[in-house]
Write a protein that holds these residues in place. Sequence first.
Motif, PDB file in Angstrom:
ATOM      1  N   ARG A  22      75.813  45.939  74.707  1.00 19.70           N
ATOM      2  CA  ARG A  22      76.732  45.023  74.029  1.00 19.70           C
ATOM      3  C   ARG A  22      76.145  44.477  72.732  1.00 19.70           C
ATOM      4  O   ARG A  22      76.862  44.341  71.743  1.00 19.70           O
ATOM      5  N   GLN A  39      86.012  40.311  71.735  1.00 26.55           N
ATOM      6  CA  GLN A  39      86.781  41.012  72.767  1.00 26.55           C
ATOM      7  C   GLN A  39      86.647  42.523  72.617  1.00 26.55           C
ATOM      8  O   GLN A  39      86.521  43.259  73.606  1.00 26.55           O
ATOM      9  N   ALA A  40      86.651  42.993  71.367  1.00 28.05           N
ATOM     10  CA  ALA A  40      86.509  44.430  71.129  1.00 28.05           C
ATOM     11  C   ALA A  40      85.155  44.933  71.622  1.00 28.05           C
ATOM     12  O   ALA A  40      85.059  46.010  72.233  1.00 28.05           O
ATOM     13  N   LEU A  99      89.099  49.546  68.645  1.00 30.25           N
ATOM     14  CA  LEU A  99      89.366  48.243  69.253  1.00 30.25           C
ATOM     15  C   LEU A  99      89.236  47.105  68.240  1.00 30.25           C
ATOM     16  O   LEU A  99      90.026  46.162  68.237  1.00 30.25           O
ATOM     17  N   GLN A 123      82.325  48.038  78.112  1.00 28.49           N
ATOM     18  CA  GLN A 123      82.829  48.388  79.449  1.00 28.49           C
ATOM     19  C   GLN A 123      83.257  49.857  79.514  1.00 28.49           C
ATOM     20  O   GLN A 123      82.986  50.550  80.489  1.00 28.49           O
ATOM     21  N   VAL A 124      83.898  50.336  78.444  1.00 26.56           N
ATOM     22  CA  VAL A 124      84.421  51.705  78.433  1.00 26.56           C
ATOM     23  C   VAL A 124      83.308  52.733  78.244  1.00 26.56           C
ATOM     24  O   VAL A 124      83.296  53.789  78.898  1.00 26.56           O
ATOM     25  N   LEU A 164      91.676  43.890  67.723  1.00 23.29           N
ATOM     26  CA  LEU A 164      91.270  42.744  68.537  1.00 23.29           C
ATOM     27  C   LEU A 164      90.193  41.914  67.847  1.00 23.29           C
ATOM     28  O   LEU A 164      89.484  42.418  66.960  1.00 23.29           O
ATOM     29  N   ALA A 213      83.268  43.582  74.009  1.00 17.61           N
ATOM     30  CA  ALA A 213      83.236  43.553  75.472  1.00 17.61           C
ATOM     31  C   ALA A 213      83.939  44.769  76.070  1.00 17.61           C
ATOM     32  O   ALA A 213      83.437  45.401  77.008  1.00 17.61           O
ATOM     33  N   LEU A 214      85.094  45.122  75.536  1.00 16.72           N
ATOM     34  CA  LEU A 214      85.836  46.280  76.045  1.00 16.72           C
ATOM     35  C   LEU A 214      85.107  47.584  75.737  1.00 16.72           C
ATOM     36  O   LEU A 214      85.038  48.489  76.582  1.00 16.72           O
ATOM     37  N   ALA A 215      84.551  47.700  74.529  1.00 17.40           N
ATOM     38  CA  ALA A 215      83.839  48.915  74.158  1.00 17.40           C
ATOM     39  C   ALA A 215      82.619  49.121  75.049  1.00 17.40           C
ATOM     40  O   ALA A 215      82.297  50.246  75.458  1.00 17.40           O
TER      41      ALA A 215
END
Length: 306
Positions: free
Chosen positions: A290, A277-278, A269, A284-285, A273, A280-282
Amino acid sequence: MNIDATLLRQAAQAAAGGQQYPAATLYLVATPIGNLADLSLRAIHCLSLVDALACEDTRQGGGLLRHLGLHKPLIAVHQHNEREGSAAVIARLAAGERVAYASDAGTPAVSDPGAVLVREVVAAGYRVLPLPGPSSAVTALSVAGDTGATSFAFIGFLPTKTGERRAALQALLAIEAQSQVVFEAPHRIVELIALLAELAPGRRVTVGRELTKQFESIHTAEAATLPAWLGADSQRQRGEFVLVLHALGAQAAADDDLPAEALRVLALLAAELPLKQAVALAAQVTGAPRNRLYDAGLKLKRGGDE
């Protein structure tokens, strides 16, 4: 003159009177950063001996002397006249006098005037002797509990222009093993905290407000949580601030605890990105913390830039 001031000077004489205070010498006197009780007995005795007090603000210096029941000639030496003020001090030294210098609060020449005065006095061939004491930077460091630091740096105030401020803070945050002490004024603290939360949400920060004063507060937390903490009580935005940006040392070591899959997802990510943002997505996944992902992402970015 009141009896309390007399007793204070007598105590100072008993504690420090046996030491040497040579003539034709400039004495740098550290003064309280908010609590008058922090003035050392040695400083009190020195102030009673000197022939004149050079000070950043004659109102502050005069008030300090009145608190001690003392009356001395005052010489203004501040950031706008330090060279001219130095000449007045040197003239007194040349006459064999003792002169003390005190900034408004804390240790002279540490984010305060005094360095030019010291340089000029030494260049003129006279001695400069320090009387150690209060320092807001060291006070904040002592309660930060930054076990990951191998050193510290005094930064003082960051640039006020937005772009320069961001760049300066990014450079500081890239240093791993060092605590950094930053000063901030009340009208800019919200902006600085928001910037810290954006650039380094997982970084631990100690926020010291009104240190040693009646409404002193000290709060240590991850930067991501600080905007909400600051906004929860308007009183938290008032006063003078000293921030300690904790070293990455202990936090960076925690990257080793991240699952390999979380690091793999983050790397993929982050290649495409912006880091925030990377992360946050990592998170979440993968469900990984964080703040640890962010620190790992910083290391990835630095590695890619080398």
